[in-house]
Design an enzyme around this catalytic site. Structure first.
Site, mmCIF file in Angstrom:
data_model
loop_
_atom_site.group_PDB
_atom_site.id
_atom_site.type_symbol
_atom_site.label_atom_id
_atom_site.label_comp_id
_atom_site.label_asym_id
_atom_site.label_seq_id
_atom_site.Cartn_x
_atom_site.Cartn_y
_atom_site.Cartn_z
ATOM 1 N N CYS A 380 0.837 -1.203 0.000
ATOM 2 C CA CYS A 380 0.000 0.000 0.000
ATOM 3 C C CYS A 380 0.873 1.255 0.000
ATOM 4 O O CYS A 380 1.485 1.565 -1.021
ATOM 5 C CB CYS A 380 -0.978 -0.065 1.165
ATOM 6 S SG CYS A 380 -2.493 0.810 0.791
ATOM 7 N N HIS A 522 -3.552 -5.285 0.565
ATOM 8 C CA HIS A 522 -2.937 -5.836 1.786
ATOM 9 C C HIS A 522 -2.945 -7.365 1.757
ATOM 10 O O HIS A 522 -3.873 -7.986 2.307
ATOM 11 C CB HIS A 522 -3.689 -5.330 3.014
ATOM 12 C CG HIS A 522 -3.467 -3.878 3.267
ATOM 13 N ND1 HIS A 522 -2.390 -3.410 3.978
ATOM 14 C CD2 HIS A 522 -4.169 -2.791 2.867
ATOM 15 C CE1 HIS A 522 -2.439 -2.086 4.019
ATOM 16 N NE2 HIS A 522 -3.507 -1.688 3.351
ATOM 17 N N GLU A 524 -1.271 -9.412 3.409
ATOM 18 C CA GLU A 524 -1.092 -10.007 4.741
ATOM 19 C C GLU A 524 -2.415 -10.412 5.378
ATOM 20 O O GLU A 524 -2.451 -11.298 6.228
ATOM 21 C CB GLU A 524 -0.321 -9.035 5.656
ATOM 22 C CG GLU A 524 -1.075 -7.789 6.131
ATOM 23 C CD GLU A 524 -1.034 -6.614 5.158
ATOM 24 O OE1 GLU A 524 -0.748 -6.839 3.962
ATOM 25 O OE2 GLU A 524 -1.318 -5.469 5.584
HETATM 26 N N1 GLN Z 1 -2.173 6.529 2.889
HETATM 27 C C1 GLN Z 1 -2.241 5.770 1.679
HETATM 28 C C2 GLN Z 1 -3.611 5.866 1.005
HETATM 29 O O1 GLN Z 1 -4.566 6.241 1.623
HETATM 30 C C3 GLN Z 1 -1.900 4.322 1.907
HETATM 31 C C4 GLN Z 1 -2.873 3.608 2.780
HETATM 32 C C5 GLN Z 1 -2.330 2.322 3.298
HETATM 33 O O2 GLN Z 1 -1.120 2.108 3.305
HETATM 34 N N2 GLN Z 1 -3.180 1.463 3.784
HETATM 35 O O3 GLN Z 1 -3.710 5.579 -0.160
#
Ligand code: GLN
Length: 550
Positions: A380, A522, A524
């Site tokens: 992310c 994600h 994970e």
């Molecule tokens: N802050 C970033 C976004 O909102 C990444 C979010 C995250 O890593 N879950 O896109």
């Protein structure tokens, strides 16, 4: 119709109630039953999405896009059953529902009260999907006696009362403190806790007692007598080296048998514990160790990245190596050269996060991994920062950055950044357009939950996943801007995974690198000890290869 197990806690928090619930779920499955686990949390936030990871640990996202408590992660990791939005509820949500109904006039002018309106709302929630499984396991957050927990305790008391006899079982988890000076385990706090529970009308059927020392038979009998449970329903829970031993350990102590006895299920089906025997074998047959640096922001509290730590462990189990994850505060790399800190690691992981603090450090960590050809997994924000790094240092865009840190980005000369990462305000979910504005509330406004992605044939990720159609869980507002694709691909970054409409970059990889992958989602969250996520499995394999070389 399901049978219900209600799991409550006493004496102190953090005793591993979630883990005990998850392990019980796994054991009931091993006996051939279907299960669903549920968490009822007394706090007033509507969901944990807006809570700081420092306070509450990770936010666990479900396939259907709910931001939930990290205990749901344990439930999934132990049972493999994908949690749903309806498996997590807080007081905040309960009150929100009740108040919405009140405003709509659903209560026909009645005075709204905790009993029956709030308790009914809780009971309705517990009942959702009760016909789908053999056992519904409901864990109540907090400990008995907490003011805010009372409506939940009252609701489960009523619930069990309303169901036919023998359809609900109460399991209570407590602590037996060890008093070193007298060399004794103390049962009094447990007795008090059960007394408290009984005073609100709940008599536990099973006591699970956490203890750092073996509990003598005499003490078990004493607990049984004073707490009015059967002696074989006093189940010791000792500290374990790995949480994944919990199903086997609880089975050894007779937890699943006690639960089936409490329901009167006889003869109990024999358990098949092959899955957990294999997990156990993999944990304890690991040879060697790989060192993975996790360069993030919430490094003081390991629970903030709970699922990442677990997924790395699963990757280690798949490769029969121990993964030593070390957490490094990204801000250090804003002041200091990352080399002396990162040399000696076999892989680098930059996890998700929010806000600008530490991001230049993450960019420097990504650069180090790319240039030194060390396996890199960016998740992310960790993917977004790897893209910014590549834009700046490979594609000659020195002002590349994210709109998250500069809302002016892309709007005029005063902007600090050129927005290769931009604020996504419209996207497609299940063939429908979803729209968001900057002015929306903070809670629940992200691109959340499971989305499909198409992988490029012949790419590294297609090889890792061994297929080209995947679905993974998301939680973010910002996105790599597809309009920079050509420029970045020419510079050596491959857009190897895209949303099915081809507009949202889901995965990037560095072409000229043994293992450099950034993912917008994600992974994970979907890894299990008995089914490690392919990305974590292969990331650890790559790290293991590096460890053999150095
Ligand atoms: N802050 C970033 C976004 O909102 C990444 C979010 C995250 O890593 N879950 O896109």
């Amino acid at each position: 119709m399901a049978r219900f197990v209600f799991i409550t806690g006493g004496v102190v928090s953090s005793l591993g109630k979630g883990l005990a619930s998850a392990a019980l779920g796994a054991l009931l499955q091993a006996r051939g039953f279907t299960v669903r686990l549920r968490k009822l949390d007394p706090y007033l936030n509507v969901d944990p999405g807006t809570m700081s990871p420092f306070e509450h640990g990770e936010v666990f996202v479900t396939d259907d896009g709910a931001e939930t408590d990290l205990d749901l992660g344990h439930y999934e990791r132990f049972t493999g059953v994908a949690a749903r939005r309806t498996d997590s509820i807080s007081s905040g949500r309960v009150y929100q529902n009740v108040l919405e109904k009140e405003r709509r006039g659903d209560y026909l002018g009645k005075t709204i009260q905790v009993i029956p309106h709030v308790t009914n709302e809780i009971k309705d929630f517990i009942r959702i999907g009760e016909d789908e499984v053999d056992f519904m396991l409901c864990e109540i957050g907090g400990t008995v006696g907490d003011i805010e927990g009372l409506p939940f305790f009252e609701a489960i008391r009523q619930f069990a009362q309303e169901k036919p006899r023998g359809q609900s079982v109460f399991m209570h988890l407590t602590l037996l403190p060890w008093i070193a000076a007298s060399g004794e385990l103390k049962t009094k706090p447990t007795q008090h806790s059960v007394k408290e529970l009984r005073s609100i009308g709940i008599a536990p059927d099973i006591l699970v007692c956490r203890s750092e020392r073996p509990i003598p038979q005499k003490e078990r009998e004493k607990l049984a007598l004073f707490c009015s449970v059967r002696p074989d329903s006093v189940i010791p829970a000792y500290d374990l080296k790995s949480i994944y031993e919990a199903p086997l350990a609880y089975h050894r102590e007779g937890l699943d048998q006690a639960v089936l006895d409490a329901f009167g299920i006889s003869p109990a089906p024999r358990p098949n514990l092959a899955r957990w025997d294999d997990v156990y074998d993999r944990i304890y047959s690991a040879e060697g160790e790989v060192r993975v640096a996790i360069v993030g922001k919430y490094t003081q509290l390991e629970d903030a990245y709970k699922s990442i730590a677990e997924a790395l462990t699963h990757g280690g189990m798949a490769n029969r190596v121990k993964v030593r994850a070390e957490w490094i505060d990204a801000e250090i790399f804003e002041r200091e050269d990352p080399s002396p800190h990162l040399e000696g690691f076999h892989a680098i992981l930059v996890p998700g996060g929010f806000g600008e603090r530490g991001t230049e450090g993450k960019i420097n960590a990504a650069r180090f991994a790319r240039e030194r050809k060390i396996p890199y997994l960016g998740i992310c924000l960790g993917m977004q920062m790897a893209v910014v790094e590549a834009a700046r240092n490979l594609a000659n865009m020195p002002k590349a950055g994210s709109q998250e840190f500069d809302h002016e980005a892309g709007h005029g000369a005063s902007a600090r950044f050129e927005p290769v990462i931009f604020h996504l305000k419209q996207w497609i979910k299940d063939n429908e357009t979803v729209a968001r504005s900057v002015l929306d509330d903070k809670g629940g406004t992200m691109r959340l939950g499971s989305y499909d992605a198409t992988l490029k044939e012949g790419s590294k990720v297609a090889e890792v996943y061994d297929r080209t159609a995947i679905h993974e869980r998301h939680r973010h507002r910002y996105e790599v801007d597809i309009k920079y694709r050509k420029q970045l691909e020419e510079a050596g970054l491959c857009f190897s995974g895209l949303s099915p409409d081809g507009r949202l970059p889901e995965i990037v990889e560095v072409t000229d690198h043994p293992w450099f992958i950034g993912v917008q989602f994600h992974p994970e969250l979907k890894s299990k000890p008995f089914d490690p996520h392919p990305l974590f499995k292969d990331f650890v394999r790559a790290a293991k290869e590096v460890s053999r070389l150095v």
